[in-house]
Design a protein around this motif. Sequence first.
Motif, PDB file in Angstrom:
ATOM      1  N   LEU A   1       1.589  11.122  10.011  1.00 23.40           N
ATOM      2  CA  LEU A   1       1.648   9.708  10.387  1.00 23.40           C
ATOM      3  C   LEU A   1       1.625   9.498  11.895  1.00 23.40           C
ATOM      4  O   LEU A   1       1.061   8.513  12.385  1.00 23.40           O
ATOM      5  N   TRP A   2       2.226  10.418  12.651  1.00 20.67           N
ATOM      6  CA  TRP A   2       2.265  10.294  14.115  1.00 20.67           C
ATOM      7  C   TRP A   2       0.866  10.300  14.721  1.00 20.67           C
ATOM      8  O   TRP A   2       0.649   9.742  15.796  1.00 20.67           O
ATOM      9  N   LEU A   3      -0.099  10.897  14.052  1.00 23.36           N
ATOM     10  CA  LEU A   3      -1.481  10.862  14.541  1.00 23.36           C
ATOM     11  C   LEU A   3      -1.984   9.428  14.667  1.00 23.36           C
ATOM     12  O   LEU A   3      -2.836   9.132  15.501  1.00 23.36           O
ATOM     13  N   PHE A   4      -1.450   8.543  13.836  1.00 23.93           N
ATOM     14  CA  PHE A   4      -1.899   7.154  13.802  1.00 23.93           C
ATOM     15  C   PHE A   4      -0.873   6.188  14.387  1.00 23.93           C
ATOM     16  O   PHE A   4      -1.028   4.976  14.278  1.00 23.93           O
ATOM     17  N   GLY A   5       0.197   6.729  14.992  1.00 22.14           N
ATOM     18  CA  GLY A   5       1.204   5.874  15.609  1.00 22.14           C
ATOM     19  C   GLY A   5       2.243   5.316  14.652  1.00 22.14           C
ATOM     20  O   GLY A   5       2.827   4.269  14.918  1.00 22.14           O
ATOM     21  N   TYR A   6       2.484   6.002  13.553  1.00 15.26           N
ATOM     22  CA  TYR A   6       3.455   5.553  12.551  1.00 15.26           C
ATOM     23  C   TYR A   6       4.453   6.658  12.238  1.00 15.26           C
ATOM     24  O   TYR A   6       4.241   7.812  12.589  1.00 15.26           O
ATOM     25  N   GLU A   7       5.518   6.289  11.551  1.00 14.50           N
ATOM     26  CA  GLU A   7       6.477   7.262  11.026  1.00 14.50           C
ATOM     27  C   GLU A   7       7.138   6.691   9.784  1.00 14.50           C
ATOM     28  O   GLU A   7       7.091   5.483   9.535  1.00 14.50           O
ATOM     29  N   VAL A   8       7.738   7.568   8.992  1.00 12.76           N
ATOM     30  CA  VAL A   8       8.421   7.163   7.771  1.00 12.76           C
ATOM     31  C   VAL A   8       9.687   6.395   8.129  1.00 12.76           C
ATOM     32  O   VAL A   8      10.397   6.769   9.055  1.00 12.76           O
TER      33      VAL A   8
ATOM     34  N   LYS B   1       4.648  13.547  -5.511  1.00  8.29           N
ATOM     35  CA  LYS B   1       5.943  12.851  -5.446  1.00  8.29           C
ATOM     36  C   LYS B   1       6.956  13.491  -4.506  1.00  8.29           C
ATOM     37  O   LYS B   1       7.805  12.807  -3.955  1.00  8.29           O
ATOM     38  N   SER B   2       6.922  14.809  -4.317  1.00  6.81           N
ATOM     39  CA  SER B   2       7.912  15.431  -3.444  1.00  6.81           C
ATOM     40  C   SER B   2       7.204  16.158  -2.300  1.00  6.81           C
ATOM     41  O   SER B   2       6.457  17.108  -2.525  1.00  6.81           O
ATOM     42  N   LEU B   3       7.403  15.629  -1.098  1.00 12.39           N
ATOM     43  CA  LEU B   3       6.827  16.198   0.110  1.00 12.39           C
ATOM     44  C   LEU B   3       7.898  16.241   1.197  1.00 12.39           C
ATOM     45  O   LEU B   3       8.817  15.426   1.194  1.00 12.39           O
ATOM     46  N   HIS B   4       7.767  17.143   2.128  1.00 18.24           N
ATOM     47  CA  HIS B   4       8.704  17.218   3.247  1.00 18.24           C
ATOM     48  C   HIS B   4       8.437  16.062   4.210  1.00 18.24           C
ATOM     49  O   HIS B   4       7.316  15.902   4.703  1.00 18.24           O
ATOM     50  N   MET B   5       9.467  15.260   4.460  1.00 16.43           N
ATOM     51  CA  MET B   5       9.294  14.083   5.301  1.00 16.43           C
ATOM     52  C   MET B   5       8.893  14.445   6.726  1.00 16.43           C
ATOM     53  O   MET B   5       8.162  13.694   7.371  1.00 16.43           O
ATOM     54  N   ASP B   6       9.371  15.588   7.230  1.00 16.66           N
ATOM     55  CA  ASP B   6       8.990  15.968   8.589  1.00 16.66           C
ATOM     56  C   ASP B   6       7.481  16.202   8.678  1.00 16.66           C
ATOM     57  O   ASP B   6       6.835  15.810   9.655  1.00 16.66           O
ATOM     58  N   LYS B   7       6.898  16.782   7.655  1.00 18.14           N
ATOM     59  CA  LYS B   7       5.449  17.002   7.642  1.00 18.14           C
ATOM     60  C   LYS B   7       4.692  15.688   7.441  1.00 18.14           C
ATOM     61  O   LYS B   7       3.623  15.488   8.022  1.00 18.14           O
ATOM     62  N   VAL B   8       5.238  14.807   6.619  1.00 18.27           N
ATOM     63  CA  VAL B   8       4.617  13.488   6.447  1.00 18.27           C
ATOM     64  C   VAL B   8       4.579  12.791   7.799  1.00 18.27           C
ATOM     65  O   VAL B   8       3.559  12.220   8.199  1.00 18.27           O
ATOM     66  N   ASN B   9       5.670  12.876   8.545  1.00 12.63           N
ATOM     67  CA  ASN B   9       5.708  12.263   9.868  1.00 12.63           C
ATOM     68  C   ASN B   9       4.713  12.903  10.825  1.00 12.63           C
ATOM     69  O   ASN B   9       4.118  12.214  11.654  1.00 12.63           O
ATOM     70  N   GLN B  10       4.515  14.202  10.742  1.00 14.78           N
ATOM     71  CA  GLN B  10       3.530  14.862  11.594  1.00 14.78           C
ATOM     72  C   GLN B  10       2.144  14.252  11.382  1.00 14.78           C
ATOM     73  O   GLN B  10       1.402  14.058  12.348  1.00 14.78           O
TER      74      GLN B  10
ATOM     75  N   MET C   1       0.842  -1.176   0.000  1.00 14.16           N
ATOM     76  CA  MET C   1       0.000   0.000   0.000  1.00 14.16           C
ATOM     77  C   MET C   1       0.887   1.239   0.000  1.00 14.16           C
ATOM     78  O   MET C   1       1.860   1.296   0.740  1.00 14.16           O
ATOM     79  N   LYS C   2       0.555   2.191  -0.812  1.00 12.99           N
ATOM     80  CA  LYS C   2       1.314   3.430  -0.890  1.00 12.99           C
ATOM     81  C   LYS C   2       0.934   4.341   0.268  1.00 12.99           C
ATOM     82  O   LYS C   2      -0.163   4.227   0.827  1.00 12.99           O
ATOM     83  N   ILE C   3       1.838   5.256   0.594  1.00 12.97           N
ATOM     84  CA  ILE C   3       1.631   6.115   1.756  1.00 12.97           C
ATOM     85  C   ILE C   3       0.377   6.975   1.616  1.00 12.97           C
ATOM     86  O   ILE C   3      -0.344   7.197   2.593  1.00 12.97           O
ATOM     87  N   ASN C   4       0.094   7.464   0.409  1.00 14.77           N
ATOM     88  CA  ASN C   4      -1.112   8.279   0.232  1.00 14.77           C
ATOM     89  C   ASN C   4      -2.377   7.466   0.502  1.00 14.77           C
ATOM     90  O   ASN C   4      -3.311   7.950   1.133  1.00 14.77           O
ATOM     91  N   GLU C   5      -2.400   6.213   0.061  1.00 10.41           N
ATOM     92  CA  GLU C   5      -3.547   5.345   0.310  1.00 10.41           C
ATOM     93  C   GLU C   5      -3.678   5.033   1.798  1.00 10.41           C
ATOM     94  O   GLU C   5      -4.778   5.014   2.349  1.00 10.41           O
ATOM     95  N   PHE C   6      -2.534   4.804   2.458  1.00 15.23           N
ATOM     96  CA  PHE C   6      -2.520   4.498   3.877  1.00 15.23           C
ATOM     97  C   PHE C   6      -3.090   5.654   4.695  1.00 15.23           C
ATOM     98  O   PHE C   6      -3.942   5.455   5.567  1.00 15.23           O
ATOM     99  N   VAL C   7      -2.621   6.869   4.417  1.00  6.56           N
ATOM    100  CA  VAL C   7      -3.069   8.046   5.170  1.00  6.56           C
ATOM    101  C   VAL C   7      -4.566   8.267   4.968  1.00  6.56           C
ATOM    102  O   VAL C   7      -5.304   8.504   5.932  1.00  6.56           O
ATOM    103  N   LYS C   8      -5.026   8.178   3.743  1.00  7.11           N
ATOM    104  CA  LYS C   8      -6.440   8.383   3.463  1.00  7.11           C
ATOM    105  C   LYS C   8      -7.297   7.342   4.175  1.00  7.11           C
ATOM    106  O   LYS C   8      -8.341   7.663   4.765  1.00  7.11           O
ATOM    107  N   LYS C   9      -6.852   6.092   4.142  1.00  8.70           N
ATOM    108  CA  LYS C   9      -7.578   5.006   4.809  1.00  8.70           C
ATOM    109  C   LYS C   9      -7.654   5.257   6.308  1.00  8.70           C
ATOM    110  O   LYS C   9      -8.721   5.144   6.918  1.00  8.70           O
TER     111      LYS C   9
END
Length: 78
Positions: free
Chosen positions: A51-58, A40-49, A1-9
């Motif tokens: 993901l942390w809502l759901f207990g995950y990180e990059v 395709k290009s996003l800041h990883m620190d923001k992606v982690n912000q 599963m891609k990260i965009n699909e994971f976050v949306k789910k």
Amino acid sequence: MKINEFVKKKRKEVNLTQFEMSLKAGVGLRFVRDLEQGKKSLHMDKVNQVLWLFGYEVGPVESDREQFITNKDSRIQY
């Protein structure tokens, strides 16, 4: 599963709108939209912000790419 699909789910599982998730994660609504659309290009620190809502990180994940090691100088080529 891609990260965009994971976050949306995950967002839908906890019944958050994109706007609500952006507020909880401390990122902009535009960032959430870009993330969920698979930009395709996003800041990883923001992606982690987000993901942390759901207990995950990059982190590193093994890919499906075949790796070739050259005999000449032992560099990995993709």
